[in-house]
Write a protein that holds these residues in place. Structure first.
Motif, PDB file in Angstrom:
ATOM      1  N   ASN A   1       0.854  -1.179   0.000  1.00 52.63           N
ATOM      2  CA  ASN A   1       0.000   0.000   0.000  1.00 52.63           C
ATOM      3  C   ASN A   1       0.892   1.231   0.000  1.00 52.63           C
ATOM      4  O   ASN A   1       1.365   1.670   1.042  1.00 52.63           O
ATOM      5  N   GLU A   2       1.176   1.725  -1.215  1.00 56.09           N
ATOM      6  CA  GLU A   2       2.029   2.899  -1.399  1.00 56.09           C
ATOM      7  C   GLU A   2       3.440   2.706  -0.856  1.00 56.09           C
ATOM      8  O   GLU A   2       3.982   3.581  -0.180  1.00 56.09           O
ATOM      9  N   SER A   3       4.053   1.582  -1.175  1.00 54.23           N
ATOM     10  CA  SER A   3       5.434   1.346  -0.724  1.00 54.23           C
ATOM     11  C   SER A   3       6.337   0.819  -1.837  1.00 54.23           C
ATOM     12  O   SER A   3       7.523   0.601  -1.604  1.00 54.23           O
ATOM     13  N   THR A   4       5.805   0.627  -3.042  1.00 56.85           N
ATOM     14  CA  THR A   4       6.613   0.067  -4.132  1.00 56.85           C
ATOM     15  C   THR A   4       7.630   1.058  -4.687  1.00 56.85           C
ATOM     16  O   THR A   4       8.591   0.646  -5.350  1.00 56.85           O
ATOM     17  N   MET A   5       7.429   2.326  -4.417  1.00 55.31           N
ATOM     18  CA  MET A   5       8.311   3.346  -5.008  1.00 55.31           C
ATOM     19  C   MET A   5       9.671   3.446  -4.334  1.00 55.31           C
ATOM     20  O   MET A   5      10.511   4.252  -4.717  1.00 55.31           O
ATOM     21  N   TYR A   6       9.911   2.563  -3.360  1.00 54.27           N
ATOM     22  CA  TYR A   6      11.197   2.554  -2.668  1.00 54.27           C
ATOM     23  C   TYR A   6      12.119   1.440  -3.133  1.00 54.27           C
ATOM     24  O   TYR A   6      13.242   1.337  -2.622  1.00 54.27           O
ATOM     25  N   VAL A   7      11.673   0.611  -4.072  1.00 56.45           N
ATOM     26  CA  VAL A   7      12.470  -0.556  -4.455  1.00 56.45           C
ATOM     27  C   VAL A   7      12.397  -0.800  -5.962  1.00 56.45           C
ATOM     28  O   VAL A   7      11.551  -0.245  -6.657  1.00 56.45           O
ATOM     29  N   ASP A   8      13.287  -1.664  -6.433  1.00 52.71           N
ATOM     30  CA  ASP A   8      13.233  -2.132  -7.821  1.00 52.71           C
ATOM     31  C   ASP A   8      12.047  -3.083  -7.972  1.00 52.71           C
ATOM     32  O   ASP A   8      11.912  -4.050  -7.208  1.00 52.71           O
ATOM     33  N   LEU A   9      11.188  -2.848  -8.953  1.00 51.61           N
ATOM     34  CA  LEU A   9       9.962  -3.641  -9.075  1.00 51.61           C
ATOM     35  C   LEU A   9      10.237  -5.083  -9.473  1.00 51.61           C
ATOM     36  O   LEU A   9       9.525  -5.994  -9.023  1.00 51.61           O
ATOM     37  N   PHE A  10      11.242  -5.320 -10.285  1.00 52.15           N
ATOM     38  CA  PHE A  10      11.538  -6.697 -10.692  1.00 52.15           C
ATOM     39  C   PHE A  10      12.010  -7.507  -9.485  1.00 52.15           C
ATOM     40  O   PHE A  10      11.608  -8.667  -9.311  1.00 52.15           O
TER      41      PHE A  10
ATOM     42  N   THR B   1      -0.800   2.336  -5.764  1.00 51.26           N
ATOM     43  CA  THR B   1       0.441   3.085  -5.941  1.00 51.26           C
ATOM     44  C   THR B   1       0.242   4.276  -6.856  1.00 51.26           C
ATOM     45  O   THR B   1      -0.654   4.287  -7.710  1.00 51.26           O
ATOM     46  N   GLY B   2       1.079   5.265  -6.685  1.00 51.28           N
ATOM     47  CA  GLY B   2       1.189   6.326  -7.662  1.00 51.28           C
ATOM     48  C   GLY B   2       2.262   5.972  -8.669  1.00 51.28           C
ATOM     49  O   GLY B   2       3.314   5.441  -8.307  1.00 51.28           O
ATOM     50  N   CYS B   3       1.994   6.235  -9.937  1.00 54.29           N
ATOM     51  CA  CYS B   3       2.979   5.933 -10.995  1.00 54.29           C
ATOM     52  C   CYS B   3       2.908   7.033 -12.052  1.00 54.29           C
ATOM     53  O   CYS B   3       1.854   7.604 -12.296  1.00 54.29           O
ATOM     54  N   TYR B   4       4.052   7.309 -12.652  1.00 51.92           N
ATOM     55  CA  TYR B   4       4.018   8.368 -13.655  1.00 51.92           C
ATOM     56  C   TYR B   4       3.557   7.821 -15.000  1.00 51.92           C
ATOM     57  O   TYR B   4       3.684   6.637 -15.306  1.00 51.92           O
ATOM     58  N   ASN B   5       2.993   8.696 -15.787  1.00 56.37           N
ATOM     59  CA  ASN B   5       2.362   8.344 -17.051  1.00 56.37           C
ATOM     60  C   ASN B   5       3.397   8.277 -18.169  1.00 56.37           C
ATOM     61  O   ASN B   5       4.006   9.282 -18.522  1.00 56.37           O
TER      62      ASN B   5
ATOM     63  N   TYR C   1      -2.982   7.250 -10.043  1.00 56.95           N
ATOM     64  CA  TYR C   1      -3.142   6.515  -8.783  1.00 56.95           C
ATOM     65  C   TYR C   1      -3.892   5.237  -9.122  1.00 56.95           C
ATOM     66  O   TYR C   1      -5.083   5.274  -9.442  1.00 56.95           O
ATOM     67  N   LEU C   2      -3.173   4.102  -9.089  1.00 58.53           N
ATOM     68  CA  LEU C   2      -3.731   2.844  -9.574  1.00 58.53           C
ATOM     69  C   LEU C   2      -3.833   1.795  -8.497  1.00 58.53           C
ATOM     70  O   LEU C   2      -2.983   1.736  -7.589  1.00 58.53           O
ATOM     71  N   LEU C   3      -4.835   0.962  -8.607  1.00 60.87           N
ATOM     72  CA  LEU C   3      -4.886  -0.323  -7.896  1.00 60.87           C
ATOM     73  C   LEU C   3      -4.676  -1.405  -8.937  1.00 60.87           C
ATOM     74  O   LEU C   3      -5.355  -1.427  -9.969  1.00 60.87           O
ATOM     75  N   ILE C   4      -3.734  -2.292  -8.668  1.00 54.08           N
ATOM     76  CA  ILE C   4      -3.475  -3.437  -9.550  1.00 54.08           C
ATOM     77  C   ILE C   4      -3.569  -4.694  -8.708  1.00 54.08           C
ATOM     78  O   ILE C   4      -2.873  -4.833  -7.692  1.00 54.08           O
TER      79      ILE C   4
END
Length: 290
Positions: free
Chosen positions: A170-179, A199-203, A282-285
């Motif tokens: 919940n809004e914590s993925t922006m601190y790490v490498d996604l892979f 998460t928030g993600c840029y377009n 601002y997406l939910l996946i």
């Protein structure tokens, strides 16, 4: 020649492995932001995320001396609503299941998950202060037999392979490498298990981080990813999206209300600018492990 096996008592890898991770941990260990603390004091659920839904305009009316408390309570309601939407997408969770709150903060969503499903919840954070606070909360709530928080790295949690029915960020993925992150999530999840992120993600369409998105990065010492990066990293790690929900329009009222509060931090304008100009989503996946 006989190969040497690692010792059973071999020390685990350090939780904080890079200067960047240490700087993020320091940030959250020192954080005492009223926008997190005062909202959590409303009902004891301490969140570290944002809200969704329209706010009640009546909170801006009425006696001036109670106006700020009305705003605080309404912001907290919207943040709790966001967590409820995340939990709605976790699928069928039973009391015997084990699930993981990745980047668990002060534990708000973990306690909501346990209250809803009656299941075991393991929270993970690289902030020892957050872990200690959340474990104290679990004891006070009388759920420490099922809800536990751990000082661990979300990229290498140490939990058993296939041990989790569901995992979320919940809004914590922006601190790490996604892979790296989704590789660990895929390892933890049982076959058919569910992963959810908000998460928030840029377009990607606007061509890289806008000025407003870069200001958000700087404020939180994070590294916001592109929208496409999420789906590439999921595909590479056997996570197949089943639901993608655009929450951008739903979160704008929260930020407009927060900008009018006394707990505003100065990051409200970049969020509102980025959302309204379309450079930030601002997406939910929700994705299943296959």
């Amino acid at each position: 020649m006989t190969a040497t096996m690692p010792s059973q008592n071999q020390a685990p890898a350090p939780v904080l492995r890079t200067d960047y991770q240490r700087s993020v941990a320091d940030y959250w260990n020192e954080e005492q932001d009223p926008v997190n603390i005062r909202l959590g004091e409303v009902d004891g659920l301490f969140h570290h995320h944002y809200g969704i839904g329209d706010y009640d305009p009546s909170v801006l009316e009425g006696p001036e001396e109670t106006r700020e408390q009305r705003i605080i309570e309404e912001m907290h309601r919207l943040e709790t609503a966001q967590a409820d939407v995340l939990l709605d997408h976790l699928g069928n969770i039973t009391p015997s299941d084990r699930i993981q709150d990745t980047g668990s903060g002060r534990g708000g969503t973990s306690f909501m998950a346990n209250a809803r499903f009656g299941c075991h919840v393991d929270g993970v954070s690289i902030s020892q202060k957050q872990v200690d606070f959340a474990n104290d909360q679990a004891r006070e709530r009388g759920v420490d037999d099922k809800v536990r928080f751990h000082f661990r790295n979300m990229l290498d949690t140490g939990f058993e392979t296939g041990s989790m029915r569901a995992v979320w960020n919940n809004e914590s993925t922006m601190y790490v490498d996604l892979f790296d992150l989704f590789r660990e999530h895929a390892r933890l999840l049982e076959y058919g298990g569910r992963y959810v992120t908000i998460t928030g993600c840029y377009n990607d369409v606007t061509g890289g981080r806008s000025k407003a998105v870069s200001q958000i990065d700087e404020h939180y010492t994070c590294n916001i990813h592109s929208r496409s990066e999420y789906f590439r990293a999921m595909a590479a790690n056997n996570l197949v999206p089943i639901n993608v929900v655009d929450l951008t329009a739903a979160t704008i009222p929260y930020w407009e209300l927060r900008a009018r509060s006394q707990v505003a931090t100065g990051v409200e304008d970049p969020f509102l600018t980025a959302y309204k100009e379309g450079s930030f989503h601002y997406l939910l996946i929700a994705a299943d492990r296959v």
